[in-house]
Design an enzyme around this catalytic site. Structure first.
Site, PDB file in Angstrom:
ATOM      1  N   ASP A   7       0.883  -1.169   0.000  1.00  0.00           N
ATOM      2  CA  ASP A   7       0.000   0.000   0.000  1.00  0.00           C
ATOM      3  C   ASP A   7       0.920   1.217   0.000  1.00  0.00           C
ATOM      4  OD1 ASP A   7      -2.263   1.640   0.146  1.00  0.00           O
ATOM      5  OD2 ASP A   7      -2.211   1.641   2.338  1.00  0.00           O
ATOM      6  N   GLU A  67      -1.035  -1.236  -4.963  1.00  0.00           N
ATOM      7  CA  GLU A  67      -2.279  -0.506  -5.217  1.00  0.00           C
ATOM      8  C   GLU A  67      -2.014   0.683  -6.124  1.00  0.00           C
ATOM      9  OE1 GLU A  67      -5.947   0.174  -2.493  1.00  0.00           O
ATOM     10  OE2 GLU A  67      -4.544   1.820  -2.121  1.00  0.00           O
ATOM     11  N   ASP A 140      -2.692   0.844   6.896  1.00  0.00           N
ATOM     12  CA  ASP A 140      -1.922   0.656   5.665  1.00  0.00           C
ATOM     13  C   ASP A 140      -1.395  -0.769   5.553  1.00  0.00           C
ATOM     14  OD1 ASP A 140      -1.402   3.821   4.932  1.00  0.00           O
ATOM     15  OD2 ASP A 140      -1.349   3.408   7.081  1.00  0.00           O
TER      16      ASP A 140
END
Length: 171
Positions: A7, A67, A140
């Protein structure tokens, strides 16, 4: 198959390593790379890069899932995150990892079955899928594990082919 989920961020980069074999998950490790506000951006980027290289070298993942960035209103705050994402991709490709990218909607859909699921619902599902006692913190980190699980679900046929190819080379 070892998958490193990322992330991306500049203050916090969530990461999670999972093993996915025969439709079964095993959580290997997870955590967060953090950088201090107020430090020059290039120093923060180097820290993210160096820490991620250490993680890759230690756990030896086969693939990395990251991501994609999604900007809503303030693109100015997104620029440092995009720069961090660049060094994340560089670390992965320099270490020979296959890299896949997923939108937040793809991750939510793969985890909960609904692309607009609430964050809390996705985090709870990640903990259940990976048989964790609690949702990993910070958020996260849980997001990074969700990205890794998304990759395992979304790339199932590619992962099976990779696993079979790797298994063939070992015999």
């Amino acid at each position: 198959m070892m998958i490193l989920g990322i992330d991306p961020g500049i203050a916090i980069v969530g990461w999670g390593v999972i093993e996915y074999n025969n439709n079964r998950f095993r959580t290997v490790a997870y955590g967060a790379i953090t950088t201090e506000a107020g430090i020059d951006i290039e120093v923060r980027l180097k820290h993210v890069y160096d820490e991620l290289c250490e993680i890759i070298d230690y756990y030896h993942p086969d693939q990395m899932a990251v991501e994609e960035l999604f900007f809503t209103n303030n693109i100015t705050t997104g620029i440092p995150v995009a720069e961090a994402r660049g060094v994340i991709l560089l670390a992965g490709i320099q270490r020979g990892l296959t890299i896949a990218e997923y939108t937040p909607m793809q991750v939510k859909s793969a985890i909960s079955g609904y692309g607009k699921a609430e964050k809390k619902q996705v985090m709870t599902m990640v903990a259940q899928i990976l048989r964790l006692r609690q949702v990993p913190k910070p958020d996260d980190t849980a997001d990074a594990l969700a990205i890794a699980v998304c990759h395992a679900h979304s790339a199932g046929s590619r992962l099976a082919a990779f696993y079979n190819q790797k298994k063939t080379r070992l015999t």
